[in-house]
Write a protein that holds these residues in place. Structure first.
Motif, PDB file in Angstrom:
ATOM      1  N   ASP A 158       1.978  -0.585   4.510  1.00 33.18           N
ATOM      2  CA  ASP A 158       2.188   0.754   3.753  1.00 33.18           C
ATOM      3  C   ASP A 158       3.803   0.723   3.679  1.00 33.18           C
ATOM      4  OD1 ASP A 158      -0.219   1.523   4.344  1.00 33.18           O
ATOM      5  OD2 ASP A 158       0.374   2.785   6.050  1.00 33.18           O
ATOM      6  N   ASP A 206       3.146  14.871   3.377  1.00 31.98           N
ATOM      7  CA  ASP A 206       2.401  13.559   3.331  1.00 31.98           C
ATOM      8  C   ASP A 206       1.677  13.764   1.952  1.00 31.98           C
ATOM      9  OD1 ASP A 206       0.279  15.073   3.624  1.00 31.98           O
ATOM     10  OD2 ASP A 206       0.169  14.651   5.504  1.00 31.98           O
ATOM     11  N   ASP A 207       0.915  12.562   1.783  1.00 35.86           N
ATOM     12  CA  ASP A 207      -0.123  12.486   0.367  1.00 35.86           C
ATOM     13  C   ASP A 207      -1.224  13.482   0.199  1.00 35.86           C
ATOM     14  OD1 ASP A 207      -1.269  11.366   2.464  1.00 35.86           O
ATOM     15  OD2 ASP A 207      -1.515   9.527   1.692  1.00 35.86           O
ATOM     16  N   LEU A 230       3.918   5.038   9.211  1.00 37.46           N
ATOM     17  CA  LEU A 230       3.530   4.036   8.206  1.00 37.46           C
ATOM     18  C   LEU A 230       3.053   2.930   9.095  1.00 37.46           C
ATOM     19  CD1 LEU A 230       6.318   4.012   5.414  1.00 37.46           C
ATOM     20  CD2 LEU A 230       4.101   5.343   5.374  1.00 37.46           C
ATOM     21  N   SER A 231       2.076   2.137   8.680  1.00 37.98           N
ATOM     22  CA  SER A 231       1.512   1.014   9.103  1.00 37.98           C
ATOM     23  C   SER A 231       0.965  -0.126   8.460  1.00 37.98           C
ATOM     24  CB  SER A 231       0.257   1.182  10.327  1.00 37.98           C
ATOM     25  OG  SER A 231      -0.742   1.868   9.513  1.00 37.98           O
ATOM     26  N   ASN A 258       0.888  -1.252  -0.273  1.00 32.92           N
ATOM     27  CA  ASN A 258       0.079   0.107   0.075  1.00 32.92           C
ATOM     28  C   ASN A 258       0.984   1.290   0.016  1.00 32.92           C
ATOM     29  OD1 ASN A 258      -2.229   1.811   0.169  1.00 32.92           O
ATOM     30  ND2 ASN A 258      -1.816   1.572   2.419  1.00 32.92           N
ATOM     31  N   TYR A 259       1.260   1.640  -1.164  1.00 33.00           N
ATOM     32  CA  TYR A 259       2.190   2.910  -1.314  1.00 33.00           C
ATOM     33  C   TYR A 259       1.622   4.223  -0.778  1.00 33.00           C
ATOM     34  CZ  TYR A 259       5.495   0.107  -3.738  1.00 33.00           C
ATOM     35  OH  TYR A 259       6.311  -0.987  -4.115  1.00 33.00           O
ATOM     36  N   ARG A 260       2.459   4.768   0.078  1.00 36.25           N
ATOM     37  CA  ARG A 260       1.997   6.236   0.668  1.00 36.25           C
ATOM     38  C   ARG A 260       2.826   7.127  -0.129  1.00 36.25           C
ATOM     39  NH1 ARG A 260       0.237   6.396   5.641  1.00 36.25           N
ATOM     40  NH2 ARG A 260       0.397   8.645   5.837  1.00 36.25           N
TER      41      ARG A 260
END
Length: 222
Positions: free
Chosen positions: A172, A157-158, A168-169, A60-62
């Motif tokens: 991520d 951030d995004d 990140l969790s 899950n790319y952030r």
């Protein structure tokens, strides 16, 4: 097992995060395609416990954005350095630091990342649940040959919000949306290539974000 929050929250289920070593369509943020998932599934299915469900997931790319301000110069009797080479070196260093994959030739053996100590795991690609820290990016830039001083780093951030750290969790991983390196102070966010394609924090007004979330259905081996 890698649950969305805390490992061990789904008894009898194992989630594997898959990051292909090469993805021409997404070289900086590799994603497993159907053939890749099917190949891993076919290998694991006959080897798993019959009571265990195996889920194969991509990252899950952030998306994050970085701006760096530096002072360039020679030191220790070295000849003059090229500003263009140094700024490009900073970009490449930050990009590699945030990469989900290790540098080419960096791994000396085939030890899985899972069994590596934390320090070695960083050299094997970005570790899960490791936050992105502004001060750490500053240290990365400062180690680039030709950089005398890092004057400042902006980390966004995004949503386009400047942060000291980005947590990140789960599955991520960071994805560098764009980076700008300038001589002097760290440039504003508007100078980062591609940053203008996103909006700030959602308030119900303004243009829609250029990033459209796409649901990813995990593959399952039974």
């Amino acid at each position: 097992e890698l649950g969305p929050n805390t490992p061990g929250d789904a008894p009898g289920a194992v989630t594997l995060l898959l990051v292909p070593g090469r993805d021409p369509a997404h070289p900086d943020a590799p994603e497993p395609d159907r053939l890749f998932l099917d190949a891993v599934c076919s290998y694991l299915n006959p080897r798993r416990l019959v009571t265990t469900e195996v889920f194969l997931r991509g990252p899950n790319y952030r998306t994050i954005w970085v701006a760096v301000g530096i002072t360039v110069g020679s030191s220790g009797g070295q000849s003059s350095v090229s500003i263009a080479q140094v700024t490009e070196g900073v970009k490449l260093a930050v990009q590699q630091f945030l990469s989900p994959l290790p540098p080419a030739g960096a791994r000396r053996d085939d030890t899985p990342v899972l069994f590596l100590p934390p320090a070695a795991a960083v050299d094997a690609g970005w570790p899960l649940r490791k936050s992105v820290l502004r001060l750490e990016l500053m240290a990365v830039a400062n180690r680039v040959p030709g950089v005398l001083l890092v004057n400042g780093v902006r980390l966004l951030d995004d949503r386009g919000v400047e942060q000291e750290s980005i947590a990140l969790s789960g599955l991520d991983l960071p994805k560098l949306g764009g980076i700008a390196v300038a001589i002097g102070d760290a440039p504003p966010a508007s100078a980062i290539p591609g940053f203008g394609s996103i909006t700030g924090p959602s308030t119900g007004a303004g243009a829609p974000s250029a990033f459209v979330p796409v649901p990813f259905v995990p593959e399952e081996c039974r």
